[in-house]
Design a protein around this motif. Structure first.
Motif, PDB file in Angstrom:
ATOM      1  N   TYR A 210       0.733  -1.132  -0.009  1.00 18.65           N
ATOM      2  CA  TYR A 210      -0.118   0.033  -0.001  1.00 18.65           C
ATOM      3  C   TYR A 210       0.774   1.154   0.014  1.00 18.65           C
ATOM      4  N   ASP A 211       1.885   1.176  -0.821  1.00 14.48           N
ATOM      5  CA  ASP A 211       2.806   2.322  -0.946  1.00 14.48           C
ATOM      6  C   ASP A 211       2.622   3.174  -2.222  1.00 14.48           C
ATOM      7  N   ARG A 212       1.629   3.944  -2.185  1.00 15.36           N
ATOM      8  CA  ARG A 212       1.333   4.930  -3.270  1.00 15.36           C
ATOM      9  C   ARG A 212       2.125   5.637  -3.795  1.00 15.36           C
ATOM     10  N   PRO A 213       3.091   6.399  -3.106  1.00 16.86           N
ATOM     11  CA  PRO A 213       4.191   6.966  -3.681  1.00 16.86           C
ATOM     12  C   PRO A 213       5.092   6.449  -4.610  1.00 16.86           C
ATOM     13  N   MET A 214       5.559   5.215  -4.065  1.00 15.90           N
ATOM     14  CA  MET A 214       6.456   4.361  -4.639  1.00 15.90           C
ATOM     15  C   MET A 214       5.490   3.471  -6.084  1.00 15.90           C
ATOM     16  N   HIS A 215       4.593   3.292  -5.802  1.00 18.06           N
ATOM     17  CA  HIS A 215       3.666   2.999  -7.174  1.00 18.06           C
ATOM     18  C   HIS A 215       3.347   3.782  -8.175  1.00 18.06           C
ATOM     19  N   ASP A 216       3.127   5.042  -7.677  1.00 19.34           N
ATOM     20  CA  ASP A 216       2.881   6.038  -8.835  1.00 19.34           C
ATOM     21  C   ASP A 216       4.378   6.738  -9.483  1.00 19.34           C
ATOM     22  N   SER A 217       5.367   6.817  -8.561  1.00 19.09           N
ATOM     23  CA  SER A 217       6.543   6.940  -8.970  1.00 19.09           C
ATOM     24  C   SER A 217       7.276   5.994 -10.158  1.00 19.09           C
ATOM     25  N   LEU A 218       7.033   4.628  -9.787  1.00 19.15           N
ATOM     26  CA  LEU A 218       7.494   3.745 -10.726  1.00 19.15           C
ATOM     27  C   LEU A 218       6.749   3.748 -12.118  1.00 19.15           C
ATOM     28  N   LEU A 219       5.493   3.932 -12.027  1.00 15.24           N
ATOM     29  CA  LEU A 219       4.490   3.776 -13.271  1.00 15.24           C
ATOM     30  C   LEU A 219       4.669   5.130 -14.105  1.00 15.24           C
ATOM     31  N   LYS A 220       4.943   6.213 -13.322  1.00 12.96           N
ATOM     32  CA  LYS A 220       5.276   7.568 -14.311  1.00 12.96           C
ATOM     33  C   LYS A 220       6.679   7.429 -14.679  1.00 12.96           C
ATOM     34  N   GLN A 221       7.633   6.805 -14.165  1.00 15.55           N
ATOM     35  CA  GLN A 221       8.870   6.446 -14.868  1.00 15.55           C
ATOM     36  C   GLN A 221       8.841   5.915 -15.893  1.00 15.55           C
ATOM     37  N   VAL A 222       8.091   4.773 -16.105  1.00 13.26           N
ATOM     38  CA  VAL A 222       7.735   3.888 -17.026  1.00 13.26           C
ATOM     39  C   VAL A 222       7.081   4.774 -18.130  1.00 13.26           C
ATOM     40  N   LEU A 223       6.043   5.589 -18.020  1.00 15.97           N
ATOM     41  CA  LEU A 223       5.563   6.449 -19.125  1.00 15.97           C
ATOM     42  C   LEU A 223       6.222   7.468 -19.452  1.00 15.97           C
TER      43      LEU A 223
END
Length: 254
Positions: A210-223
Motif C-alpha cells: 500500500y505504498d502509493r508514492p512508490m507505485h505512482d513514481s515507478l509507473l510515471k517513470q515507465v510512461l
C-alpha cells in the motif's frame, strides 16, 4: 526467417500492426513444422504463440488454446534437444532440478523459452490451482538460467523470478524482498530498457505494501521513458499500456 520475424516483431512500435499481421505468420509456422522437425523452429513457434496470446488475445477460451499449443511446442523442442525432458510436464520439480544441473550456456535459449512459455500457460489458468502448482518448475528453470549466466537475455530470468516471488504478499508466503531484488536486477541488466520490471514492481510490491508514492513514481517513470530499444520496443509499449491502466485504477485501490 523465424528469427528475422521475431526480431521485427520485438522492434515494432505499432502493437496493432503486430496484432493484425502475426496470425498469418503463425499459420505459416505451423505449416513449416509439419515437414521440418527442427528445435529452432519449435522454439520460435512456442515463443510467438505465447507472446501473441499474452499481448493480444482477450478471449479466455482462445487464450487457453494458444498457450497450450505454445507449451506443447516448447516441450517438443525440449524433447528434441534432450530426451530426458520429454516428460518435463509430468516431472516433479525436484527431479527437474536434478536434470537441469547438467545444462550449460548452450541450452539457455531452450530453458528460457520453456520457462517463459510455461509461465504464460499458468497465467492463462491463474484460477486453476492444478496449473498454478507448476510454478515451482518455472522457478527452477529460471534459477538454472541465472546460475549459469545471470545476465543472459539481458536479465530476463530475473523478471520472471521477481514476478513469482512477489505473486503473493509476505503474509501469505510471498518473498517480497527477494522478488524486489530480482526485479531491480532485471531492470539493471537490461540497461534500463526492461520497463515491465517497474510495472511488476508497482503492481505486486508497491500495491502489496500500500505504498502509493512508490507505485505512482515507478509507473510515471515507465510512461516517461522512451520505449524504443532493440529487442524491447513492443514489450515496452505493452508495459506502458499496463502502466496507464494501473495508474487509472490507483485511486480505487489505495
Amino acid at each position: 526467417m523465424a528469427g528475422d520475424f521475431s526480431t521485427a516483431v520485438l522492434n515494432e512500435d505499432d502493437p496493432a500492426l503486430v496484432r493484425d499481421a502475426a496470425p498469418a505468420y503463425l499459420l505459416m509456422m505451423d505449416a513449416l513444422l509439419v515437414h521440418h522437425d527442427q528445435v529452432s523452429l519449435w522454439l520460435a513457434a512456442a515463443n510467438l504463440n505465447s507472446a501473441y496470446a499474452a499481448a493480444f488475445v482477450d478471449d479466455p477460451a482462445r487464450k487457453l488454446l494458444m498457450t497450450e499449443k505454445a507449451l506443447n511446442y516448447a516441450v517438443r523442442a525440449a524433447c528434441g534437444q534432450d530426451k530426458n525432458l520429454c516428460t518435463v510436464r509430468q516431472m516433479p520439480a525436484d527431479d527437474l532440478t536434478k536434470r537441469l544441473r547438467v545444462m550449460d550456456q548452450s541450452q539457455l535459449p531452450l530453458l528460457m523459452t520453456l520457462g517463459s512459455v510455461w509461465a504464460g500457460w499458468i497465467q492463462a489458468r491463474s484460477s486453476d490451482w492444478n496449473a498454478v502448482a507448476d510454478l515451482p518448475k518455472v522457478q527452477v528453470l529460471m534459477e538454472r538460467i541465472i546460475a549459469v549466466d545471470s545476465g543472459y537475455d539481458e536479465g530476463e530470468a530475473h523478471l520472471y523470478l521477481g514476478g513469482i516471488e512477489t505473486l503473493l504478499p509476505a503474509a501469505l508466503g510471498g518473498r517480497q524482498v527477494e522478488g524486489e531484488a530480482h526485479l531491480r536486477q532485471a531492470f539493471a541488466l537490461s540497461h534500463g530498457h526492461d520497463l515491465m520490471a517497474w510495472v511488476v514492481l508497482a503492481r505486486q510490491v508497491a500495491r502489496a505494501r500500500y505504498d502509493r508514492p512508490m507505485h505512482d513514481s515507478l509507473l510515471k517513470q515507465v510512461l516517461a521513458a522512451d520505449p524504443h530499444a532493440p529487442g524491447w520496443t513492443l514489450k515496452n509499449y505493452l508495459a506502458q499500456q499496463q502502466a496507464r491502466e494501473l495508474l487509472k485504477s490507483a485511486d480505487d485501490y489505495f
